[in-house]
Motif scaffolding. Sequence first.
Motif, PDB file in Angstrom:
ATOM      1  N   PHE A  35      41.210 -82.458  13.610  1.00  0.00           N
ATOM      2  CA  PHE A  35      42.186 -82.494  12.518  1.00  0.00           C
ATOM      3  C   PHE A  35      43.592 -82.821  12.990  1.00  0.00           C
ATOM      4  CE2 PHE A  35      38.852 -79.525  11.162  1.00  0.00           C
ATOM      5  CZ  PHE A  35      38.401 -80.209  10.049  1.00  0.00           C
ATOM      6  N   VAL A  58      37.118 -80.605   4.217  1.00  0.00           N
ATOM      7  CA  VAL A  58      36.222 -81.217   5.194  1.00  0.00           C
ATOM      8  C   VAL A  58      35.454 -80.178   6.004  1.00  0.00           C
ATOM      9  CG1 VAL A  58      36.154 -82.704   7.207  1.00  0.00           C
ATOM     10  CG2 VAL A  58      37.666 -83.263   5.317  1.00  0.00           C
ATOM     11  N   LEU A  88      46.490 -76.085  14.148  1.00  0.00           N
ATOM     12  CA  LEU A  88      46.984 -77.110  13.233  1.00  0.00           C
ATOM     13  C   LEU A  88      48.461 -77.338  13.526  1.00  0.00           C
ATOM     14  CD1 LEU A  88      45.380 -76.054   9.841  1.00  0.00           C
ATOM     15  CD2 LEU A  88      44.776 -78.004  11.256  1.00  0.00           C
ATOM     16  N   TYR A 100      51.492 -79.230  11.732  1.00  0.00           N
ATOM     17  CA  TYR A 100      51.895 -79.967  10.543  1.00  0.00           C
ATOM     18  C   TYR A 100      52.926 -81.038  10.902  1.00  0.00           C
ATOM     19  CZ  TYR A 100      49.454 -76.198   8.234  1.00  0.00           C
ATOM     20  OH  TYR A 100      48.493 -75.323   7.846  1.00  0.00           O
ATOM     21  N   LEU A 137      30.798 -87.742   8.663  1.00  0.00           N
ATOM     22  CA  LEU A 137      31.873 -88.188   7.773  1.00  0.00           C
ATOM     23  C   LEU A 137      31.857 -89.710   7.682  1.00  0.00           C
ATOM     24  CD1 LEU A 137      34.074 -86.530   6.307  1.00  0.00           C
ATOM     25  CD2 LEU A 137      35.619 -87.116   8.162  1.00  0.00           C
ATOM     26  N   LEU A 192      49.973 -86.248   6.901  1.00  0.00           N
ATOM     27  CA  LEU A 192      48.955 -85.285   6.503  1.00  0.00           C
ATOM     28  C   LEU A 192      48.728 -84.220   7.576  1.00  0.00           C
ATOM     29  CD1 LEU A 192      47.254 -84.874   4.005  1.00  0.00           C
ATOM     30  CD2 LEU A 192      45.436 -86.205   5.045  1.00  0.00           C
ATOM     31  N   GLY A 193      49.846 -83.724   8.109  1.00  0.00           N
ATOM     32  CA  GLY A 193      49.755 -82.655   9.079  1.00  0.00           C
ATOM     33  C   GLY A 193      49.084 -83.058  10.368  1.00  0.00           C
ATOM     34  N   MET A 215      47.527 -80.217   5.094  1.00  0.00           N
ATOM     35  CA  MET A 215      46.555 -80.174   6.174  1.00  0.00           C
ATOM     36  C   MET A 215      45.529 -79.072   5.939  1.00  0.00           C
ATOM     37  SD  MET A 215      45.700 -81.699   8.808  1.00  0.00           S
ATOM     38  CE  MET A 215      44.518 -81.469  10.086  1.00  0.00           C
ATOM     39  N   SER A 216      46.026 -77.930   5.542  1.00  0.00           N
ATOM     40  CA  SER A 216      45.104 -76.840   5.252  1.00  0.00           C
ATOM     41  C   SER A 216      44.129 -77.265   4.162  1.00  0.00           C
ATOM     42  CB  SER A 216      45.877 -75.601   4.809  1.00  0.00           C
ATOM     43  OG  SER A 216      46.755 -75.202   5.825  1.00  0.00           O
ATOM     44  N   LEU A 217      44.648 -78.054   3.218  1.00  0.00           N
ATOM     45  CA  LEU A 217      43.796 -78.557   2.144  1.00  0.00           C
ATOM     46  C   LEU A 217      42.701 -79.443   2.707  1.00  0.00           C
ATOM     47  CD1 LEU A 217      43.532 -78.690  -0.976  1.00  0.00           C
ATOM     48  CD2 LEU A 217      44.873 -80.778  -0.872  1.00  0.00           C
ATOM     49  N   VAL A 218      43.069 -80.297   3.637  1.00  0.00           N
ATOM     50  CA  VAL A 218      42.084 -81.193   4.255  1.00  0.00           C
ATOM     51  C   VAL A 218      41.036 -80.381   4.989  1.00  0.00           C
ATOM     52  CG1 VAL A 218      41.766 -82.958   6.001  1.00  0.00           C
ATOM     53  CG2 VAL A 218      43.724 -83.076   4.469  1.00  0.00           C
ATOM     54  N   VAL A 219      41.486 -79.385   5.723  1.00  0.00           N
ATOM     55  CA  VAL A 219      40.540 -78.546   6.454  1.00  0.00           C
ATOM     56  C   VAL A 219      39.595 -77.869   5.480  1.00  0.00           C
ATOM     57  CG1 VAL A 219      40.314 -76.539   7.939  1.00  0.00           C
ATOM     58  CG2 VAL A 219      42.120 -78.206   8.375  1.00  0.00           C
ATOM     59  N   LEU A 221      46.761 -85.580  10.718  1.00  0.00           N
ATOM     60  CA  LEU A 221      45.442 -86.188  10.588  1.00  0.00           C
ATOM     61  C   LEU A 221      45.502 -87.698  10.812  1.00  0.00           C
ATOM     62  CD1 LEU A 221      42.569 -85.242   9.986  1.00  0.00           C
ATOM     63  CD2 LEU A 221      42.955 -85.797   7.602  1.00  0.00           C
ATOM     64  N   PHE A 235      35.915 -75.490  15.082  1.00  0.00           N
ATOM     65  CA  PHE A 235      37.360 -75.711  14.923  1.00  0.00           C
ATOM     66  C   PHE A 235      38.114 -74.402  15.165  1.00  0.00           C
ATOM     67  CE2 PHE A 235      40.764 -75.693  11.507  1.00  0.00           C
ATOM     68  CZ  PHE A 235      41.725 -76.225  12.325  1.00  0.00           C
ATOM     69  N   PRO A 284      32.478 -82.670   9.983  1.00  0.00           N
ATOM     70  CA  PRO A 284      31.029 -82.821   9.840  1.00  0.00           C
ATOM     71  C   PRO A 284      30.708 -84.311   9.870  1.00  0.00           C
ATOM     72  CG  PRO A 284      32.032 -82.484   7.708  1.00  0.00           C
ATOM     73  CD  PRO A 284      33.144 -82.467   8.711  1.00  0.00           C
TER      74      PRO A 284
END
Lengths: 381, 767
Positions: B174, A8, B519, B521, B758, B203-204, A1-5, B206, B736, B756
């Motif tokens: 997210f 993006v 976030l 996860y 997307l 994906l956490g 998730m951190s990677l996605v953040v 998403l 965010f 942004p």
Amino acid sequence: MSLVVLVVACEIEKVEIPRPDRALALHGVLSASAYSQVVLLERTRNGSVSVRAPSFDLEDPLGSDSGIAEPDAIVTLTTPSGATLVAKEDITELFGTGSGVYRFSLSGSALERNGTYRLSVLTRAGEQLAAETIVPGGVAAVTAEPRTFDRATDEIVLEWPESRSARSYLVRIETPFGPRSFFTDGTRVRLGGDLRNSDADGLPRVFIPGFPQAVTVSAVDSNYYDWFRSHNDALSGTGLLNRVRGGLGVFGSLVRLRLLDLNVVAPQREAAAGTFRFVGTPAEVSSTRYLSLELYVESAAARGDQPDALTGRAVKRLSLGEAGCGLCGVLGSASNGHVELQFLSAWSARDTAETFVGELRGDTLIGTYRGAGGVGRFVRQ
Amino acid sequence: MSLRRACWSIAALIAFAPARLVSQDARPAVVAGRVLVRADTAATVPASGVTVGVVGTSIVATTAADGRFVLASAPTGARTLRIRLPGYRTTDRALRLVGGDTVRVDVVLERSVQLLSPVRTDARRIEAELFQTRPNISTVVIEAQAMAGVPRVGEADVVRVVQLMPGVVARNDFNTGLTVRGGEADQNLVLLDGFTLYNPFHLGGLFSTFMDATVGGIELLTGAFPARYGGRLSSVLDVRSAEDFRPGVHTTADLSALGATARFAGGFGGGSGAWSIAGRRTYADAMQSIFTDDVFPYHFHDLQGHATYALANGTRISVTAYQGRDVLDADLASFEADSIRVKSNRGRWAFDWGNQLLGVVVAKDLGARTTIEQRLSTSGFTTRLDLGSGASTQRSEVRDIRAAGSLRVRGDVHDGAIGYELVAQRIRYASGSPQTETTLFDLTQRPVTAALWLDDLWQLSPRWLLEGGLRAEALSGRSWAALSPRVSLKYFVSPQLALTAGAGRVTQTMQSLAGDGALRYFDVWLASDSFIPVSTAWHWVAGAERRMGDAGSVRIEGFVKRYDRVLEADPSEDPQVRGDEFLSATGLAYGVDMIARWQRRSGASGWITYTYGVSRRARDGRTWAPGSDRRHDLNLVATRPLAKYRLGARFNFATGTPYTPIVGGVTRRVYDPSLDRWGTGDPEILIESLGGAHNSKRFPVTHRLDLDVSRELVVRGATVAPYISVANVYNARNVFVYLYKYSTDVPTRRAISQFPILPSAGVRVAF
């Protein structure tokens, strides 16, 4: 998730903000194996000082680390018997170092096991801090146990006696990529040669051939345990366990129960591995910085387009009056005969003193130094 | 009496419950008949599992394998008989019923013309029917067709559509976690065909685990839910699998920017059964390896199967299976060189997590009024983290075996049900280092929970509906037992306007360590035990609902949720100590939410939702707003066919959620016991953020417009529907998080954006 953040999200605004108030921060540990006991007193960061890439000085841990030292405080320690000791600040008039470093003339051997020590701080501005610790039981390991450790075949099983009033045990192994440390409630740990360092980026191995590596096991009190096991969440700034009244930080205690000094080695079967000695004209020999190398292939490449990782040590010629190591760490790489070596300032991968780029031709390693220039020629012994 | 014996007693009570719980009219009418469906060959075949009911009453029956049904106690007078089967046009028949007479009705159902959603529930009809027959408080049924029109972010996702419902707040772009009427994301009971899924996200957070093509319908209950639901404090989200009774094999394939989904489905047994299997996998990892020398070490996949079959004796069997996994498995030594040239000394990072579910339902009609149902399932969620091939590991797992059953008896004025649920769980949460043979912590729990519930829908008069229930629950390991009453009431001011009110007590015995961060996860679950109390809350809801014709509706509800005890993860918990895992607080959430929907078979459709909410937590005299507390949340969703295209739009406007400002940094200095010195410069200086007053500030308002364009083409008999979606069309700069920096001589705050602009594109193919 951190990677996605990361992928993006993007920065959409950057603004200057007012400086908040600075709080007092204290780091103090009573150690049963130390010659004297040291307390660091500084201010929290509020955007008033820029942190520079530090060239760390053990004698000046706050100043050389861009800390905001709090000088001229009255720091006292009350022993279990009621005696009160007053710390002396390490500050030196000549170099201006040691500010905020308060030292008690109290040998670790004099620390009373299972006794409660109370720390008190009074700053020039009248702020007060207070904290106390109970020193764990146990016999301090004062001298190191030297061992040669073959990473390919050896393993260490460390055991230690249970310590009364210890909250936990800290196992710490020094490595060139930063220490690997963890707490355990048990009194035994196995350290194999293939152990990975989960505290370091990239999960490198803990034991690095060519490097001296200290292994310690310490009984720690609950203050030490809670402060170093906890962290603040980066976004909310909460999570740290603070038991210092009036400020932030830790006042803990530890008893070092085991101290091993490992000389880590490994088999030297590969072409780039071995012991190399500088050869050259008498003039070159008298001027070269590095007299000999002991190299190991630390890890073979996982992909064809990448080099093997090399580690080792070098014997360095010290100039007259030069401080530093005579035997220093080496990191590097080897690929298709091409060799690149980073000669370290000491044993930390973070401080490179010189880089050597060359080729391995048979038993001869020949190349140039990027920093000081000049040719280096080493022949396998 | 031990808990185990008590559970068996509950089961026995179900088994020997009286067959008739309610009295009957002396002279009812009887409606009997047969339902057929027209197959692709134009021939008609009997249809089983068809719902046949008298509109405005709770009289309902399901057709047997031969398509026959009997409504033995139909009310007299002018009535409408409604016949429904997913994938087919709902049919109404006007009847005049006379007491003691039998009326025969034979119906042939025609296939729905919606090619891409052939098997999806007609929520428009269901909602209208629910409005008439149940109090239906805080319940939203989401139409599959409406979901298809909502702009997507990479992939169509039903949970993102749920986030657009009244009372539901999305924490940020997210996160697909649901914040329902002031509750945290772990307070939602998420079900797949009635079976629990512990962590329905990829994906956490998403994306959700539900593949769009497999979803037959969704029911969301945001408060005062009936007694048959338990175990969570805030909401119930029941996702039902799509069922396709058409003969043959029907395939749907989705290609999106994220991954590929394929679903195969069809009917069997002459229309008595339906089956489907579906799979999805992301392919960013594969694309990366094709086009570059580097590796992308992450993917997730889902596998889902569902089958249902109606036996000749009136017994229906359904099976649902799901398996999904996120895999983040990286050999760091195999990464492409960048600024770090030598990577061969790097280790391996292995991290995976996912759900597994297998559930079976057997239901049997005992006559026209009584249905008995037995459910058996096993569900689990596991996470495994391995850093450095055993240098540091952490795992969590929750697995359950669950038996549940119910006996439902439908009368003229009462529709009663009694049921039980018995759950045995195994929970493990452990961390350590196999390499060093040390254990940081290893916690195992084996709780057993038992529940007995009673629910009765009572039609007091043509204007009044009362649904009352009671849920008795017990938990081993804590000697905890509780009675939770539930009641809801509906008063019809007119046939199109009703006032509603409801209340109920809810409990939660599973607690998540996920925390309240921006976030989320996944949830790491622990059960309430002698150290961890059970969370409890009361719901109070009152509102009004108005139907506007068959397609429109407006509902407004005020809600109060009082948390007697709510748990949040203790960020400073000591893993070696039991009992400090959670901090207990009280709480209060209240507000108003509204939904106005317009659902038509053709033309423009959509909905508007608005939620005003206030949420508070309190502990030790301190009060704060949780991170999900959003005051205003407005969503507008619209779809409209335009020539050969379908346009979809979604606009959101929301006020900011709370955050904790960072007010400085403290340098973490490390004592080196080998040198007995403070710091060696290694590790490098670490400055930790210092938080100010907890959640004392709020992010600015956010707004976002998403658009979607799709078109259906018929290519060689297959329906091809390409689409383009753009999230955040005008690139609104929604915040965010804020990142603070105090390590320079000018302190700064940086704002990091949510999505942004997307764009994404994909295609669905059905044949």
